[in-house]
Design a protein around this motif. Structure first.
Motif, PDB file in Angstrom:
ATOM      1  N   VAL A 398     -12.254  -1.335  -5.703  1.00 26.24           N
ATOM      2  CA  VAL A 398     -11.248  -2.305  -6.168  1.00 26.24           C
ATOM      3  C   VAL A 398      -9.899  -1.613  -6.313  1.00 26.24           C
ATOM      4  CG1 VAL A 398     -10.571  -3.853  -8.047  1.00 26.24           C
ATOM      5  CG2 VAL A 398     -12.968  -3.743  -7.342  1.00 26.24           C
ATOM      6  N   ALA A 399      -9.888  -0.443  -6.923  1.00 28.52           N
ATOM      7  CA  ALA A 399      -8.638   0.320  -7.091  1.00 28.52           C
ATOM      8  C   ALA A 399      -8.045   0.698  -5.738  1.00 28.52           C
ATOM      9  CB  ALA A 399      -8.908   1.573  -7.923  1.00 28.52           C
ATOM     10  N   GLU A 400      -8.901   1.075  -4.791  1.00 23.97           N
ATOM     11  CA  GLU A 400      -8.423   1.423  -3.440  1.00 23.97           C
ATOM     12  C   GLU A 400      -7.745   0.236  -2.781  1.00 23.97           C
ATOM     13  OE1 GLU A 400     -11.684   2.910  -1.170  1.00 23.97           O
ATOM     14  OE2 GLU A 400     -12.182   4.477  -2.629  1.00 23.97           O
ATOM     15  N   TRP A 401      -8.379  -0.922  -2.901  1.00 26.27           N
ATOM     16  CA  TRP A 401      -7.809  -2.118  -2.279  1.00 26.27           C
ATOM     17  C   TRP A 401      -6.504  -2.534  -2.962  1.00 26.27           C
ATOM     18  CZ3 TRP A 401      -8.211  -4.211   2.198  1.00 26.27           C
ATOM     19  CH2 TRP A 401      -9.378  -4.042   2.944  1.00 26.27           C
ATOM     20  N   MET A 402      -6.400  -2.335  -4.262  1.00 33.03           N
ATOM     21  CA  MET A 402      -5.155  -2.663  -4.957  1.00 33.03           C
ATOM     22  C   MET A 402      -4.007  -1.807  -4.430  1.00 33.03           C
ATOM     23  SD  MET A 402      -5.975  -3.523  -8.945  1.00 33.03           S
ATOM     24  CE  MET A 402      -6.854  -2.031  -9.319  1.00 33.03           C
ATOM     25  N   LEU A 403      -4.252  -0.527  -4.275  1.00 31.42           N
ATOM     26  CA  LEU A 403      -3.212   0.363  -3.743  1.00 31.42           C
ATOM     27  C   LEU A 403      -2.845  -0.010  -2.321  1.00 31.42           C
ATOM     28  CD1 LEU A 403      -4.516   3.783  -5.142  1.00 31.42           C
ATOM     29  CD2 LEU A 403      -2.434   2.568  -5.842  1.00 31.42           C
ATOM     30  N   THR A 404      -3.868  -0.319  -1.517  1.00 27.90           N
ATOM     31  CA  THR A 404      -3.622  -0.688  -0.112  1.00 27.90           C
ATOM     32  C   THR A 404      -2.790  -1.965  -0.023  1.00 27.90           C
ATOM     33  OG1 THR A 404      -5.768   0.278   0.445  1.00 27.90           O
ATOM     34  CG2 THR A 404      -4.758  -1.151   2.096  1.00 27.90           C
ATOM     35  N   GLN A 406      -0.843  -3.299  -2.365  1.00 26.49           N
ATOM     36  CA  GLN A 406       0.509  -3.068  -2.894  1.00 26.49           C
ATOM     37  C   GLN A 406       1.392  -2.386  -1.866  1.00 26.49           C
ATOM     38  OE1 GLN A 406       0.564  -1.132  -6.772  1.00 26.49           O
ATOM     39  NE2 GLN A 406       1.219  -3.105  -7.591  1.00 26.49           N
ATOM     40  N   ASP A 407       0.820  -1.455  -1.164  1.00 21.81           N
ATOM     41  CA  ASP A 407       1.576  -0.752  -0.134  1.00 21.81           C
ATOM     42  C   ASP A 407       1.936  -1.694   1.009  1.00 21.81           C
ATOM     43  OD1 ASP A 407       2.617   1.739   1.096  1.00 21.81           O
ATOM     44  OD2 ASP A 407       1.009   1.390   2.552  1.00 21.81           O
ATOM     45  N   ARG A 408       0.997  -2.540   1.401  1.00 20.06           N
ATOM     46  CA  ARG A 408       1.214  -3.437   2.541  1.00 20.06           C
ATOM     47  C   ARG A 408       2.258  -4.508   2.222  1.00 20.06           C
ATOM     48  NH1 ARG A 408      -1.705  -4.395   7.181  1.00 20.06           N
ATOM     49  NH2 ARG A 408      -1.457  -6.453   8.135  1.00 20.06           N
ATOM     50  N   TYR A 409       2.238  -5.012   0.993  1.00 19.70           N
ATOM     51  CA  TYR A 409       3.147  -6.108   0.629  1.00 19.70           C
ATOM     52  C   TYR A 409       4.211  -5.637  -0.365  1.00 19.70           C
ATOM     53  CZ  TYR A 409      -0.560  -8.797   2.826  1.00 19.70           C
ATOM     54  OH  TYR A 409      -1.489  -9.280   3.724  1.00 19.70           O
ATOM     55  N   LYS A 410       4.642  -4.405  -0.214  1.00 21.94           N
ATOM     56  CA  LYS A 410       5.628  -3.821  -1.108  1.00 21.94           C
ATOM     57  C   LYS A 410       6.941  -4.606  -1.045  1.00 21.94           C
ATOM     58  CE  LYS A 410       7.303   0.725  -2.478  1.00 21.94           C
ATOM     59  NZ  LYS A 410       7.341   2.164  -2.141  1.00 21.94           N
ATOM     60  N   GLY A 411       7.500  -4.894  -2.223  1.00 21.28           N
ATOM     61  CA  GLY A 411       8.772  -5.612  -2.268  1.00 21.28           C
ATOM     62  C   GLY A 411       8.650  -7.109  -2.087  1.00 21.28           C
ATOM     63  N   LYS A 412       7.434  -7.599  -1.960  1.00 19.67           N
ATOM     64  CA  LYS A 412       7.209  -9.042  -1.766  1.00 19.67           C
ATOM     65  C   LYS A 412       6.484  -9.615  -2.989  1.00 19.67           C
ATOM     66  CE  LYS A 412       8.453  -9.116   2.706  1.00 19.67           C
ATOM     67  NZ  LYS A 412       8.996  -7.743   2.771  1.00 19.67           N
ATOM     68  N   LYS A 413       6.802 -10.869  -3.300  1.00 25.69           N
ATOM     69  CA  LYS A 413       6.040 -11.599  -4.312  1.00 25.69           C
ATOM     70  C   LYS A 413       4.817 -12.203  -3.624  1.00 25.69           C
ATOM     71  CE  LYS A 413       8.763 -11.487  -8.070  1.00 25.69           C
ATOM     72  NZ  LYS A 413       8.323 -11.087  -9.416  1.00 25.69           N
ATOM     73  N   LEU A 414       3.667 -12.088  -4.269  1.00 24.56           N
ATOM     74  CA  LEU A 414       2.424 -12.567  -3.659  1.00 24.56           C
ATOM     75  C   LEU A 414       1.913 -13.824  -4.370  1.00 24.56           C
ATOM     76  CD1 LEU A 414       0.072  -9.530  -2.860  1.00 24.56           C
ATOM     77  CD2 LEU A 414       1.295 -11.012  -1.280  1.00 24.56           C
ATOM     78  N   ILE A 415       1.723 -14.885  -3.590  1.00 24.05           N
ATOM     79  CA  ILE A 415       1.030 -16.080  -4.086  1.00 24.05           C
ATOM     80  C   ILE A 415      -0.329 -16.087  -3.398  1.00 24.05           C
ATOM     81  CG2 ILE A 415       1.046 -18.583  -4.253  1.00 24.05           C
ATOM     82  CD1 ILE A 415       4.080 -18.460  -3.762  1.00 24.05           C
ATOM     83  N   VAL A 416      -1.404 -16.095  -4.171  1.00 25.48           N
ATOM     84  CA  VAL A 416      -2.735 -16.031  -3.564  1.00 25.48           C
ATOM     85  C   VAL A 416      -3.491 -17.319  -3.820  1.00 25.48           C
ATOM     86  CG1 VAL A 416      -2.823 -13.525  -3.767  1.00 25.48           C
ATOM     87  CG2 VAL A 416      -3.843 -14.942  -5.553  1.00 25.48           C
ATOM     88  N   ALA A 417      -4.462 -17.572  -2.949  1.00 21.35           N
ATOM     89  CA  ALA A 417      -5.300 -18.766  -3.078  1.00 21.35           C
ATOM     90  C   ALA A 417      -6.595 -18.523  -2.316  1.00 21.35           C
ATOM     91  CB  ALA A 417      -4.576 -19.983  -2.520  1.00 21.35           C
ATOM     92  N   ARG A 418      -7.685 -19.033  -2.862  1.00 21.59           N
ATOM     93  CA  ARG A 418      -8.984 -18.931  -2.188  1.00 21.59           C
ATOM     94  C   ARG A 418      -9.712 -20.251  -2.385  1.00 21.59           C
ATOM     95  NH1 ARG A 418     -13.986 -17.328  -4.328  1.00 21.59           N
ATOM     96  NH2 ARG A 418     -15.524 -16.590  -2.807  1.00 21.59           N
ATOM     97  N   ASP A 419      -9.968 -20.936  -1.279  1.00 23.68           N
ATOM     98  CA  ASP A 419     -10.563 -22.268  -1.365  1.00 23.68           C
ATOM     99  C   ASP A 419     -11.558 -22.481  -0.231  1.00 23.68           C
ATOM    100  OD1 ASP A 419      -8.514 -23.704  -3.356  1.00 23.68           O
ATOM    101  OD2 ASP A 419      -7.349 -22.574  -1.892  1.00 23.68           O
TER     102      ASP A 419
END
Length: 892
Positions: A398-404, A406-419
């Protein structure tokens, strides 16, 4: 615990399998097979599009798919606490039944969609028969018997299931962890086709292993039965209707007629399994809309069973529910339970109104009064298991994916959704609102990314294409080499990815058009607690007002109407621009709600309530209420000095009927007994009735000094007085009667043979003499529902009784009149040296539902020892709060 799927399933290891999923590896040679063209097979249904590919976006989405790709689909599952643990995603997006997407399991032998003849389109069938006579055979799809046989001898293991209700499984796991639950048995299916295991030792071995090691009783159904039940009836009929989407095309009607039989079959299989294994003292808890008939099926075989039922999805209004062809059967099935639970008050109210309207039964705020028993109804929101969720957040991946991320979407606001990609979840509305947001607020382009995870099903090909078109349009309008405004993943993501996404998100957006309880929002709020330094915290929640969760959160979320795209777009802007103080304030309130409405709280609260209501209902059952002992009553009578009798008229002192044609059953005998009792100065007697004051005066004019209660407590003539006291406010009575009379007149005109009986403080709609009783009962149910909806604020209620609907004030009853009498006696017969109470003997006798309130009042006086001897007697056969029954009836 009765649920359609067990928390465990079976994964087979086939001899020829070279991968965990039993499929050939990427370099394995492909065996050539000759396919038979069956495209001309007659059918009413268009072929399902199996491999619908969305249009390509201008910049390759392949990159995003690879980024979130799972090397092992078992990453879908959370980390378990132990070998028998069954922690699951709270809102798992299960694959279609029988698809075998994750595990190696047999394929379904059921044919789907339904065959061509289910709508009785004779021409199609006749054409097929004609072709057959002409020697033109219609080819059948091949099913490999060898594929089936290999499972009979294959090795297998028990694994956590990828289907089912994750919230329920987590609630049970939390209760077990905290010693709130020591002994449990799951009853359900394996969540996979089992025809291939018929008449094999393998099937018996699986059943035995699950029973002995995993506390699971397996229900085996034929593939065709379960397919008709689950894929057809539950998903094509019940799911849309419960979410306010009425199936109104021929295909839906075909599914309904064809698959109802299978729905009943599977429910009966579950009931039979329960009955076979039930022991006295067991609690039977049935879950969700797949098993609505099970409570009543079990009740017929086990009348004394303790049965709870909980509906995890929404319950629609009566206007929608009544569209189901088998509406009464479904309601009666649910009413087999002692306690019925819903997620929120709105769904419980809808259920009560629907029962009142369609079954013509009395529905109160607490439940439904049936002829022989009372069914309690509660609302109790399910939640998440914070302990298990926190344990899974500590997974290093989980921590690895958070860093990945954050790095990929650096400087962007993220809106997430799962449906899930279906019409209920509002994915289309959400993406259109996001498109409008980017159009309306160009300053946010290049600064915000929406990640929409959508698990698709084969049923929604048209919606799939529409959503893909929106994604293409958005990305083609504002994407560039370094920026993609919308990431659309038509696949589920692993559990560590899911938790990482919830943690790094700036906002979660849920636009369901209707949903029982959205636990994704609860998990998001928990993940936004700032546990991981350097990551986002106190993120905003944009939530549809039509989800059950919106009722739990108390307006601290950004509530939206999914159909109002402008409002949704503005909510996105507000979520992204909200200052830290407001975000913290909102999140604190939301987090408090999440931590209060936990899975464990829901589980223990429901079972505690079930124990309580079962004890109450059992105590009220006429078979549990002792017969009145005349000798004991006589002894108490002799030992007492101040006696109060409150006796019902209709059904107790006299047969039911109009005073114009029936005076008293034994006129002289009854009047003589009342007069004899009144000769003793120590006796005070009141007769209570639903009749008008002038009618009671006419009936009892030969009994002087008798106290009278008219119109169920709205009028009172005190003992020894000749004047009537109007308890209710005349102005209020006139006001609500004007409203109700208009509604009653409307239904009277549409119900030949009905008539309206006006009284001083009540109105009665009679339909007992109507020729068409079925139509009249339906109109009466509608009338009661209409009045209860329209006149709730005027403090009146409509109650269906046999052959009539009575409308009376809520604030005045026989109970309020009895309390007034008792207070009067306190003043007139104050305690003295010889008497510590104004009354030391109280007897209440009655037979109807309106007498229950006075039984309750009298019993409380006895429990609190305010009155030394209290005797409450019911002459009816219905369940009662009276302390005794008297079976002789009115002539006794």
């Amino acid at each position: 615990m009765i649920h359609r799927f067990l928390p465990n399933t079976i994964n087979f290891t086939l001899p020829t399998s070279t991968s965990s999923r039993g499929r050939p590896g990427p370099h394995a040679p492909r065996r050539s097979t000759t396919k038979i063209d069956i495209s001309n097979k007659p059918s009413l249904f268009t072929p399902q599009q199996r491999d619908l590919t969305p249009p390509q976006t201008p910049i390759a989405d392949v990159d995003q798919d690879e980024f979130f790709a799972q090397s092992d689909l078992r990453g879908h599952f959370p980390k378990q606490e132990g070998p028998r643990s069954t922690i699951a995603p709270s809102d798992p997006h299960s694959p279609a039944w029988g698809s075998g997407r994750i595990f190696t399991q047999p394929r379904s032998r059921a044919s789907s969609p339904p065959p061509a003849d289910i709508l009785k389109h004779n021409k199609t069938v006749e054409k097929a028969a004609t072709l057959g006579r002409a020697g033109i055979r219609q080819p059948l799809p091949l099913r490999s018997d060898s594929h089936d046989r290999v499972f009979a001898h294959a090795d297998w293991t028990v694994v956590p299931a990828d289907q089912g209700n994750g919230g329920l499984r987590n609630a049970v796991q939390a209760a077990v962890r905290n010693d709130k639950l020591n002994d449990k048995i799951w009853v359900g299916t394996l969540g996979m086709p089992t025809d291939a295991l018929e008449e094999t030792q393998q099937k018996q071995d699986i059943e035995d292993r699950l029973a002995t090691e995993y506390d699971c009783l397996t229900v085996f159904c034929k593939d065709a039965d379960f397919n008709g039940h689950y894929t057809h009836y539950c998903k094509q009929i019940l799911w849309p209707v419960f979410h306010y989407q009425i199936p109104d095309n021929p295909k839906s009607k075909a599914y309904e007629d064809h698959s109802w039989v299978y729905y009943v079959k599977v429910n009966q299989a579950f009931a039979d399994k329960i009955v076979k294994n039930w022991k006295r003292g067991d609690v039977i808890w049935v879950h969700d809309y797949h098993l609505l008939l099970v409570p009543s099926m079990v009740r017929k075989k086990l009348p004394d069973a303790k049965i709870g039922f909980f509906l995890h999805v929404a319950f629609p209004s009566s206007e929608v529910f009544r569209c189901l062809a088998v509406r009464k059967e479904l309601l009666e099935g649910m009413l087999g339970a002692n306690l019925i639970g819903f997620q929120i008050h709105e769904y419980a109210r809808h259920f009560l109104q629907t029962c009142s309207r369609l079954l013509c039964v009395e529905a109160t705020n607490d439940g439904v009064q049936l002829e022989d028993r009372f069914v309690d109804v509660i609302d109790l929101a399910i939640g998440i298991d914070p302990v298990a969720l926190d344990m899974n957040r500590d997974d290093p991946s989980v921590a690895e994916w958070m860093l990945t991320m954050q790095d990929r979407y650096k400087g962007k606001k993220l809106i997430v959704a799962r449906d899930k990609l279906d019409h209920v979840r509002g994915v289309r509305q959400k993406l259109l609102a996001y498109e409008l947001f980017l159009n309306k607020y160009p300053e946010w382009r290049d600064r915000v990314v929406m990640i929409q995870v959508a698990t698709s099903t084969t049923e929604q090909a048209e919606l799939d294409a529409t959503v893909s078109d929106i994604v293409t349009r958005v990305n083609s309008s504002w994407a560039n080499l370094a920026y993609q405004p919308m990431v659309y993943l038509k696949q589920d993501i692993s559990y560590p990815q899911y938790l990482a996404l919830l943690t790094v998100a700036d906002a979660l957006m849920i636009t369901s058009q209707r949903e029982g309880m959205n636990l994704t929002s609860h998990e998001y709020l928990f993940c936004q607690d700032g546990k991981f330094k350097g990551h986002n915290r106190n993120g905003s929640l944009i939530l549809s007002e039509f989800t059950g969760s919106a009722s739990v959160f108390g307006g601290n979320e950004l509530s939206v109407n999914p159909w109002d795209y402008r409002q949704c777009a503005d909510a996105i802007k507000k979520a992204l621009e909200m200052d830290d103080d407001e975000k913290k304030q909102r999140w604190d309130a939301l987090y408090k709600a999440v931590m209060h409405h936990t899975a464990e709280h829901w589980f223990t609260a429901f079972l505690t309530r079930l124990e309580k209501v079962y004890a109450e209902q059992h105590r009220r059952d006429t078979t549990s209420v002792p017969r009145l002992s005349i000798n004991q009553l006589g002894q108490q009578y002799q030992r007492s000095e101040r006696r109060l009798f409150i006796l019902d008229y209709e059904g107790t002192l006299a047969s039911w009927g109009s005073p114009n044609d029936i005076i008293l059953t034994s006129p002289q005998r009854t009047l003589d007994v009342l007069n004899d009792l009144l000769l003793d100065d120590r006796n005070t007697i009141y007769v209570m009735s639903g009749r008008q004051p002038e009618e009671l005066d006419r009936l009892f004019k030969r009994v002087p000094n008798l106290g009278l209660i008219a119109e169920n407590g709205c009028f009172l003539k005190e003992f020894g007085s000749s004047k009537w006291i109007e308890m209710a406010d005349p102005e209020k009575m006139r006001a609500w009667k004007e409203s109700v009379e208009g509604i009653m007149e409307y239904y009277h005109e549409r119900t030949p043979g009905s008539w309206i009986e006006p009284r001083h403080c009540s109105l009665i709609f009679h339909y007992k003499s109507c020729e068409d009783q079925e139509s009249a009962a339906r109109q009466a149910g509608d009338c009661a529902s209409h009045i209860n909806d329209a006149c709730e604020e005027q403090r009146v209620r409509a109650i269906p009784i046999e052959g009539a609907v009575i409308v009376e004030p809520i604030d005045w009853s026989k109970g309020t009149a009895a309390m007034q009498i008792f207070e009067g006696l306190k003043k007139g017969m104050a305690p003295n040296v010889d008497h510590v109470s104004p009354v030391d003997f109280l007897m209440v006798a009655g037979d109807g539902r309106d007498d229950e309130v006075i039984f309750r009042w009298a019993n409380e006086l006895g429990v609190d020892k305010i009155v030394k001897y209290v005797t409450t007697v019911s002459l009816g056969s219905r369940n009662t709060e009276a302390g005794y029954t008297l079976t002789q009836g009115v002539t006794g």
